[in-house]
Scaffold this motif. Structure first.
Motif, mmCIF file in Angstrom:
data_model
loop_
_atom_site.group_PDB
_atom_site.id
_atom_site.type_symbol
_atom_site.label_atom_id
_atom_site.label_comp_id
_atom_site.label_asym_id
_atom_site.label_seq_id
_atom_site.Cartn_x
_atom_site.Cartn_y
_atom_site.Cartn_z
ATOM 1 N N GLN A 176 -29.687 -11.562 -53.051
ATOM 2 C CA GLN A 176 -29.100 -11.057 -51.754
ATOM 3 C C GLN A 176 -28.346 -9.420 -51.292
ATOM 4 O OE1 GLN A 176 -26.456 -13.783 -50.125
ATOM 5 N NE2 GLN A 176 -28.147 -14.250 -48.625
ATOM 6 N N TRP A 177 -28.103 -9.290 -53.346
ATOM 7 C CA TRP A 177 -27.962 -7.861 -53.330
ATOM 8 C C TRP A 177 -28.903 -6.670 -53.440
ATOM 9 C CZ3 TRP A 177 -22.333 -7.710 -56.303
ATOM 10 C CH2 TRP A 177 -21.422 -8.285 -55.821
ATOM 11 N N LYS A 178 -29.916 -7.224 -54.380
ATOM 12 C CA LYS A 178 -30.312 -6.030 -54.268
ATOM 13 C C LYS A 178 -31.351 -5.574 -53.375
ATOM 14 C CE LYS A 178 -34.534 -9.285 -55.045
ATOM 15 N NZ LYS A 178 -35.001 -10.605 -56.109
ATOM 16 N N ASP A 179 -31.627 -6.227 -52.643
ATOM 17 C CA ASP A 179 -32.094 -5.727 -51.241
ATOM 18 C C ASP A 179 -30.995 -4.074 -50.503
ATOM 19 O OD1 ASP A 179 -34.714 -5.841 -52.163
ATOM 20 O OD2 ASP A 179 -34.245 -8.607 -50.829
ATOM 21 N N LEU A 180 -29.753 -4.552 -50.782
ATOM 22 C CA LEU A 180 -28.728 -3.958 -49.877
ATOM 23 C C LEU A 180 -28.817 -2.646 -50.280
ATOM 24 C CD1 LEU A 180 -26.398 -6.554 -49.371
ATOM 25 C CD2 LEU A 180 -28.111 -5.989 -48.001
ATOM 26 N N SER A 181 -29.100 -1.194 -49.817
ATOM 27 C CA SER A 181 -28.291 0.383 -50.096
ATOM 28 C C SER A 181 -27.346 0.038 -50.524
ATOM 29 C CB SER A 181 -28.246 0.911 -49.412
ATOM 30 O OG SER A 181 -28.199 0.741 -47.918
ATOM 31 N N SER A 182 -25.539 -0.979 -49.763
ATOM 32 C CA SER A 182 -24.779 -0.742 -50.740
ATOM 33 C C SER A 182 -24.205 -1.980 -50.099
ATOM 34 C CB SER A 182 -23.294 0.418 -48.779
ATOM 35 O OG SER A 182 -23.710 0.326 -47.874
ATOM 36 N N ILE A 183 -22.827 -2.000 -50.574
ATOM 37 C CA ILE A 183 -22.840 -3.856 -50.696
ATOM 38 C C ILE A 183 -20.697 -3.955 -50.440
ATOM 39 C CG2 ILE A 183 -21.865 -6.421 -52.197
ATOM 40 C CD1 ILE A 183 -24.566 -4.844 -53.844
ATOM 41 N N ARG A 184 -19.974 -4.326 -49.684
ATOM 42 C CA ARG A 184 -19.047 -4.470 -49.402
ATOM 43 C C ARG A 184 -18.616 -5.964 -50.123
ATOM 44 N NH1 ARG A 184 -15.357 -7.269 -45.985
ATOM 45 N NH2 ARG A 184 -13.715 -6.286 -45.200
ATOM 46 N N VAL A 185 -18.169 -5.644 -51.195
ATOM 47 C CA VAL A 185 -18.335 -6.586 -51.829
ATOM 48 C C VAL A 185 -16.767 -7.860 -51.716
ATOM 49 C CG1 VAL A 185 -17.027 -7.018 -54.282
ATOM 50 C CG2 VAL A 185 -18.473 -4.949 -53.756
ATOM 51 N N ILE A 186 -15.922 -7.285 -51.229
ATOM 52 C CA ILE A 186 -14.645 -8.728 -50.874
ATOM 53 C C ILE A 186 -15.181 -9.494 -49.462
ATOM 54 C CG2 ILE A 186 -13.683 -6.742 -48.822
ATOM 55 C CD1 ILE A 186 -12.632 -9.421 -51.307
#
Length: 389
Positions: A176-186
């Motif tokens: 799911q991460w690959k399509d996101l411009s930014s990620i809130r990792v926690i």
């Protein structure tokens, strides 16, 4: 402007004047108490290091809670007082004096249990949230028993059985991460670890049931560091109500297992099948404790790992190389022998845990007046809670 102000004042009733005078008096008293307390406690006394206990009873509790909930965490609370008071300082939080001291020597001395002058000490809100039979709250003799029985969850066999489930959850999340411009990792790591803990402990995997109990567990977690004021709308009130709901949920699960309506190869089933069993109250308190502790600590470790690996490209390159070797070796899913073969990955994990604390607050209570010094001779001689960092 002065004329306009006088006109407004002339329109005030006697009752309004009383409220204004009362408010001004309270503000002056609060300012006086704050100034007096700060001035009185700025310098060390009775063998204590310098610091500020803040206002009576509450002290700096609100500042501590706000820092813990912020993106900078408790580190910011500590850093600000380092700049004002030096390496070691005292403060008052949750109604008690605490001494914060730096250095691995102090941490090992106080937290390892080798120093008999210290015991566990948790605030009322944390005690009420996890329960009096929790591993975090029981006395030493009971703690040894609980730790031995609960240790079954962390055996090699137990981890091996959950490995495929863990692998699938993390792989799905990463896609799911690959399509996101930014990620809130926690956010992602908390979601992953909560599902892992619920699967290992209770075999709860459906999204609807997971989301339902997660709301309750999150409310309990929020209540652990809060003022124990049982009024509607407070975090403590919501947390205690959420704890009751979660306990009822566990009651239903336990009853189903005992009536043989359900059977799963998980921690709950193993605890109910043992000859030496915990009481239902002990079991429920510690299932909640394991979910809370396992979720937050593991999620924090994963978050810090992402941060440090991103900041060190050479480490990331070596990790990718080792992971590619492992990926080529296993066929359908990750196995325990594959994990054991990740030598460099294991070292990276240990370095992450060394670099960043995954537990924000773990106080110990000095049972008697004692003398604790760090390598630079900064210490205290007093009976109070100690936090080593």
């Amino acid at each position: 402007m002065a004329i306009a102000l006088l006109a407004v004042l002339n329109t005030l009733t006697v009752q309004q004047w009383q409220w204004i005078i009362l408010a001004m008096a309270m503000a002056i008293i609060a300012l006086f108490i704050s100034h007096f307390t700060f001035a009185f406690s700025l310098h060390g006394n009775n063998g204590e290091p310098p610091g500020s206990r803040g206002c009576p009873f509450l002290g700096e509790t609100f500042a501590f809670i706000a820092a813990n909930k912020s993106s900078k965490g408790v580190y910011e609370f500590v850093h600000q007082r380092h700049l004002r008071f030096g390496r070691a300082f005292k403060t008052r939080i949750f109604g008690k004096t605490h001494v914060f001291m730096p250095g691995p020597e102090v941490a090992k001395l106080v937290l390892s249990g080798e120093f008999s002058e210290f015991t566990k000490s948790y605030i009322k809100s944390m005690h009420d949230a996890v329960g009096q039979h929790s591993l975090l709250c029981v006395k030493q003799q009971t703690h040894v028993k609980l730790r031995r029985l609960l240790g079954e969850l962390f055996t090699v066999e137990a981890l091996a059985k959950s490995l495929q489930h863990i692998d699938n959850l993390i792989t799905h999340s990463l896609t799911q991460w690959k399509d996101l411009s930014s990620i809130r990792v926690i956010g992602y790591t908390l979601d992953i670890t909560f599902k892992i803990m619920c699967g290992m402990l209770l075999s709860v995997e459906g999204d609807e049931e997971i989301n339902k109990i997660r709301k309750d567990v999150d409310d309990v977690s929020d209540a652990m560091l809060s003022l124990p004021i049982k009024l509607p709308g407070t975090r403590y009130y919501r947390g205690i109500k959420a704890r009751r709901r979660f306990m009822k949920f566990l009651d239903v699960l336990i009853e189903r297992r005992r009536n043989r309506e359900e059977h799963h190869d998980d921690f709950l089933q193993s605890m109910l099948s043992r000859d030496e069993r915990l009481t239902d109250v002990e079991l429920k308190d510690n299932i909640l404790t394991l979910i809370l502790a396992g979720q937050t600590t593991t999620a924090a470790a994963m978050m810090w790992a992402v941060k440090y690996i991103d900041q060190n490209p050479q480490v990331q390159f070596k990790l990718r190389a080792e992971q590619e070797i492992v990926r080529q070796r296993y066929s359908d899913h990750l196995k325990l022998e594959d994990v054991n073969g990740m030598i460099y990955t294991s070292k990276v994990v240990k370095e992450v845990l060394r670099m960043a604390s995954i537990v924000s607050w773990m106080p110990r209570l000095a049972l008697n007046d004692c003398n604790v010094l760090d390598k630079e001779g900064v210490g205290f001689e007093h009976r109070c809670s100690l936090y080593a960092f």
